[in-house]
Design an enzyme around this catalytic site. Sequence first.
Site, mmCIF file in Angstrom:
data_model
loop_
_atom_site.group_PDB
_atom_site.id
_atom_site.type_symbol
_atom_site.label_atom_id
_atom_site.label_comp_id
_atom_site.label_asym_id
_atom_site.label_seq_id
_atom_site.Cartn_x
_atom_site.Cartn_y
_atom_site.Cartn_z
ATOM 1 N N LYS A 245 21.727 -90.183 115.354
ATOM 2 C CA LYS A 245 21.667 -90.185 113.890
ATOM 3 C C LYS A 245 23.111 -90.084 113.396
ATOM 4 O O LYS A 245 23.833 -89.185 113.833
ATOM 5 C CB LYS A 245 20.836 -88.975 113.479
ATOM 6 C CG LYS A 245 20.926 -88.549 112.044
ATOM 7 C CD LYS A 245 19.927 -87.426 111.796
ATOM 8 C CE LYS A 245 20.135 -86.803 110.432
ATOM 9 N NZ LYS A 245 18.991 -85.987 110.014
ATOM 10 N N GLU B 52 10.001 -88.121 109.324
ATOM 11 C CA GLU B 52 10.606 -86.930 109.925
ATOM 12 C C GLU B 52 10.289 -85.751 109.016
ATOM 13 O O GLU B 52 10.628 -85.758 107.835
ATOM 14 C CB GLU B 52 12.116 -87.171 110.004
ATOM 15 C CG GLU B 52 12.920 -85.993 110.483
ATOM 16 C CD GLU B 52 14.432 -86.251 110.323
ATOM 17 O OE1 GLU B 52 14.892 -87.397 110.488
ATOM 18 O OE2 GLU B 52 15.138 -85.277 110.013
ATOM 19 N N ARG C 274 12.623 -76.995 107.608
ATOM 20 C CA ARG C 274 13.376 -76.230 106.608
ATOM 21 C C ARG C 274 12.455 -75.427 105.706
ATOM 22 O O ARG C 274 12.901 -74.826 104.741
ATOM 23 C CB ARG C 274 14.188 -77.171 105.725
ATOM 24 C CG ARG C 274 15.281 -77.872 106.463
ATOM 25 C CD ARG C 274 16.144 -78.674 105.517
ATOM 26 N NE ARG C 274 16.655 -79.834 106.197
ATOM 27 C CZ ARG C 274 17.238 -80.853 105.608
ATOM 28 N NH1 ARG C 274 17.380 -80.867 104.297
ATOM 29 N NH2 ARG C 274 17.667 -81.870 106.313
ATOM 30 N N THR D 121 15.742 -81.473 111.512
ATOM 31 C CA THR D 121 16.494 -80.217 111.366
ATOM 32 C C THR D 121 16.140 -79.243 112.495
ATOM 33 O O THR D 121 16.007 -78.039 112.276
ATOM 34 C CB THR D 121 16.257 -79.562 109.972
ATOM 35 O OG1 THR D 121 16.149 -80.585 108.986
ATOM 36 C CG2 THR D 121 17.422 -78.665 109.586
HETATM 37 C C1 3PG Z 1 18.479 -85.093 106.699
HETATM 38 O O1 3PG Z 1 18.065 -84.002 107.003
HETATM 39 O O2 3PG Z 1 18.455 -86.046 107.478
HETATM 40 C C2 3PG Z 1 19.090 -85.267 105.374
HETATM 41 O O3 3PG Z 1 19.030 -84.129 104.600
HETATM 42 C C3 3PG Z 1 18.497 -86.394 104.630
HETATM 43 O O4 3PG Z 1 19.518 -86.813 103.865
HETATM 44 P P1 3PG Z 1 19.304 -87.129 102.328
HETATM 45 O O5 3PG Z 1 18.527 -85.972 101.750
HETATM 46 O O6 3PG Z 1 20.708 -87.198 101.784
HETATM 47 O O7 3PG Z 1 18.580 -88.435 102.252
#
Ligand code: 3PG
Length: 210
Positions: free
Chosen positions: A130, A43, A47, A70
């Site tokens: 999710k 994924e 960002r 995101t």
């Molecule tokens: C996401 O966008 O799914 C999370 O930021 C990923 O989570 P993590 O950085 O805590 O693994």
Amino acid sequence: MSGADLASVLAGARIMPVLTVAHPAAAGPLADALTAGGARCAEVTFRTADAELVLKEMAAHGGLAVGAGTVLTPQQAERAVRAGARFVVSPGFDAEVVRRCRELNVAVVPGVATATELMRALKAGLDTVKLFPAEPLGGTSTLKALAAPFPQVRFVPTGGIGPAQLPGYLTHPAVLAVGGSWMATTDHLERGRYDEVRRLTAEAVERSTT
Ligand code: 3PG
């Protein structure tokens, strides 16, 4: 891809590296390291300014089913699909994003943190969500409690998860795959530590199959 196709990709992959990549030049070596470690999907989060370019290059690599993360608006969903995203992930549930993804024929995985959000996702015709942010929400005990009334739902827990927590999530029958950024952090990418990305990915894949 369709929601059913994505569910089968996730069920086969078990691990979803979540990538926030500032520089498109990292896309190729990163895709190489992830595939060498045994990852099958990834994924790319929206960002960074160049997220679309990164997504495009990672998708062109061919070794991974690459989606966009995101995604907060229908417009971002459109840009993600144009860049080659095969699925769209959101941190929360937004009916307009889900609708646009439907129109674009791209699988969408919204984030949920409560039973109410999960019911919204079900109402929108989705059965894969999710669980976000999984660890701060209470980890596997929250997952178990939330999964119990919704036996038809499959989860991709993400947020605060590392190698130590993986087995606890992956042994729950409602979990399709676990997402996380620990395999390829911003620090790894800034320092060009693709060997470490490969090692951490291989370790996660190994843990997911034992
Ligand atoms: C996401 O966008 O799914 C999370 O930021 C990923 O989570 P993590 O950085 O805590 O693994």
